[in-house]
Design a protein around this motif. Structure first.
Motif, PDB file in Angstrom:
ATOM      1  N   LYS A  15       1.546  10.447   8.909  1.00 53.64           N
ATOM      2  CA  LYS A  15       2.979  10.362   9.197  1.00 53.64           C
ATOM      3  C   LYS A  15       3.217  10.107  10.697  1.00 53.64           C
ATOM      4  CE  LYS A  15       6.560  12.561   6.534  1.00 53.64           C
ATOM      5  NZ  LYS A  15       7.120  13.807   6.062  1.00 53.64           N
ATOM      6  N   GLU A  37       2.415   6.597  11.594  1.00 56.06           N
ATOM      7  CA  GLU A  37       3.495   5.678  11.193  1.00 56.06           C
ATOM      8  C   GLU A  37       4.623   5.684  12.227  1.00 56.06           C
ATOM      9  OE1 GLU A  37       4.579   7.061   7.345  1.00 56.06           O
ATOM     10  OE2 GLU A  37       2.814   6.168   6.394  1.00 56.06           O
ATOM     11  N   LYS A  38       4.966   6.895  12.693  1.00 56.98           N
ATOM     12  CA  LYS A  38       6.055   7.026  13.667  1.00 56.98           C
ATOM     13  C   LYS A  38       5.664   6.430  15.025  1.00 56.98           C
ATOM     14  CE  LYS A  38       8.917  10.754  12.034  1.00 56.98           C
ATOM     15  NZ  LYS A  38       9.341  12.139  12.198  1.00 56.98           N
TER      16      LYS A  38
END
Lengths: 185, 329
Positions: B138, B141-142
């Motif tokens: 996650k 991705e950010k």
């Protein structure tokens, strides 16, 4: 706050090395290590040779590069103005050893930096450093430069004293009196 | 005039040869510089093509990872050199602005942290599953969306790290060979040069190898000029500084290693330069449509020479520096 200084009257040194041994004994300095040393320097053209016996130790500089180099404040200026090492804070990075132009510091077998403390523990009791008390020829003289009546103040008024590596700009608190031997230090 | 010295009560560590920092520091300075150079170079690679997806930009995906490993190993070497590593906690309870060691104590973890963000930001979509932890996936991705500012940050920190190793040595006024304003520039340029060389070695695409070969040519030229200025600056200075470079120009057995180092610096780097220039000429003649195996080998070989030169340079400066003193003995 006193301004402790040491004056070394080079001509009075007889090279007995009692200061070196007294310092080791007083401070429990490990085998093979020394906080003070005596340099014998012979100079000139034969037969006009002259020998200087010069005691060397930490200069407790006013502008101490060892304090600036220390990353943990282990090397610091104590309340009495002397330069001291807090061994609990020393990480053993050896930056202070490299920063000292006088090679006054070394790394102990425990891995921390060490050097002359002007016998800080004795100063607290109003006593003089062990090397000064043991000096046979009264070559090492110690006292408070801010006290105009102290022996060191009187000596420095009377004689032209030099410091080691003056051009390094460290303003040492160890002064040398030597009228006959120019060019040493 | 004759001068004879004998000293009673001398610490082996401070006389006759002040060798306080040994090969561990040499490796720290080398790996720190290499890591700094890789970070700067891969930031350039990732920033040079504007507004494209990370997957297309990230021709140096592995470079930030290698920079991280290299710097972590370098940091390990300096911890190995510490006499009391357990006391290191005191380094993090204070910040001493005048102490370059303090800058390093805080700076190296800061670079490692920014480097870790960079690693996560450049991982291509199809590779993210390798991170295993959902939280990391996650985060990756950010961070991928902010790859450009992260690359800029790593560029700046790479420059900081590259110049820091030189400033660390030059801050010691008691060591004439090091106490020279040219040294940080020399270390920075050689760090960038070794970083470019490393990217040449690890890059898969021949175009990237070619790009960094071109960049490295200019860096080697700059390095040779700065090395010459470094020696000239010391030669024209006062006695202790002039004396400091003597080991490099002495053939006596004690100092021979430094003469060898000097020959290597002036031999390996120009040799690498020549090989790189040869490649460039061939490509400009229109041969770059297909890179032959021999051309790629020569680019890699020149890069290895540059990295070897960087290590030799640091080893020679660290050891020769400690032979020099402000005092007469």
């Amino acid at each position: 706050m006193p301004k402790y200084v040491m004056v070394i009257d080079v001509e009075r040194c007889i090279g007995c090395m009692a200061c070196v041994i007294a310092c080791k004994k007083e401070n429990g300095v490990a085998d093979g290590y020394f906080r003070t040393r005596v340099v014998e320097e012979v100079r000139g053209e034969f037969p006009n040779l002259r020998m200087e016996l010069r005691s060397e130790l930490c200069n407790h500089c006013e502008n101490a590069p060892c304090i600036d180099a220390c990353p943990t404040r282990a090397s610091h200026r104590a309340k009495d103005g002397t330069v001291q090492i807090d061994k609990k804070k020393c990480i053993g990075c050896k930056a202070c050893i490299l920063a000292c132009p006088y090679d006054a510091r070394y790394s102990t077998p425990e891995g921390v930096a060490d050097k002359c403390t002007f016998c800080e523990h004795r100063l607290k009791e109003g006593r003089k450093p062990a090397c000064v008390e043991t000096c046979l020829g009264k070559s090492r003289i110690f006292g408070d430069l801010d006290d105009p009546n102290s022996e060191v103040s009187q000596l420095l008024k009377k004689h032209e004293a030099t410091v080691r590596l003056e051009f390094a700009g460290t303003s040492p608190r160890v002064f040398y009196i030597n009228k006959k031997f120019a060019g040493g230090l | 005039m004759m001068i004879e010295l004998s000293i009673t009560g001398t610490n082996a560590i401070t006389f006759p040869h002040l060798e306080v920092w040994d090969w561990r520091i040499v490796f720290y300075l080398f790996l720190g510089g290499l890591s700094a150079g890789i970070l700067v170079m891969c930031s350039i690679a990732n920033l040079r093509i504007p507004k494209q997806p990370v997957e297309e930009l990230a021709q140096c995906v592995r470079a930030p990872l290698i920079a991280f490993i290299v710097l972590a190993v370098g940091a390990l070497f300096i911890i190995l050199d510490l006499g009391s590593p357990l006391h290191l906690v005191w380094g993090y309870l204070t910040f001493q602005p005048l102490s370059l060691m303090s800058w390093g104590t805080w700076g190296v973890p800061a670079v490692l942290f920014a480097n870790a963000l960079y690693i996560l930001a450049v991982i291509p979509k199809e590779q993210r599953h390798r991170l295993k932890l959902p939280l990391l996936i996650k985060l990756s991705e950010k961070l991928a969306l902010r790859m450009r500012p992260i690359a800029k940050l790593n560029f700046a920190l790479g420059i900081f790290l590259g110049i820091y190793t030189g400033v660390l040595l030059s801050s010691f006024a008691a060591i004439p060979l090091w106490n020279n304003a040219t040294l940080p520039i020399l270390f920075l340029v050689s760090a960038l040069s070794s970083g470019a060389a490393m990217v040449v070695i690890i890059a898969k695409k021949a175009e990237i190898k070619f790009l960094f070969t071109k960049i490295d040519i200019w860096l080697i030229v700059a390095e040779l000029v700065v090395i010459a200025l470094f020696f000239y600056g010391l030669y024209t200075s006062t006695a202790p500084y002039k004396k400091a470079i003597a080991p490099f120009f002495s053939l006596t057995s004690e100092h021979f290693i430094f003469t060898l180092a000097l020959i290597a610096i002036f031999l390996l780097l120009p040799l690498a330069l020549r090989i790189k220039l040869g490649e460039l000429k061939e490509f400009e003649d229109g041969l770059h449509a297909e890179f032959t195996k021999a051309q790629i080998f020569r680019m890699n070989f020149a890069a290895i020479l540059v990295i070897a030169g960087t290590l030799i340079l640091r080893a020679a400066i660290v050891y020769a520096g400690q032979l020099t003193k402000l005092s007469a003995y």
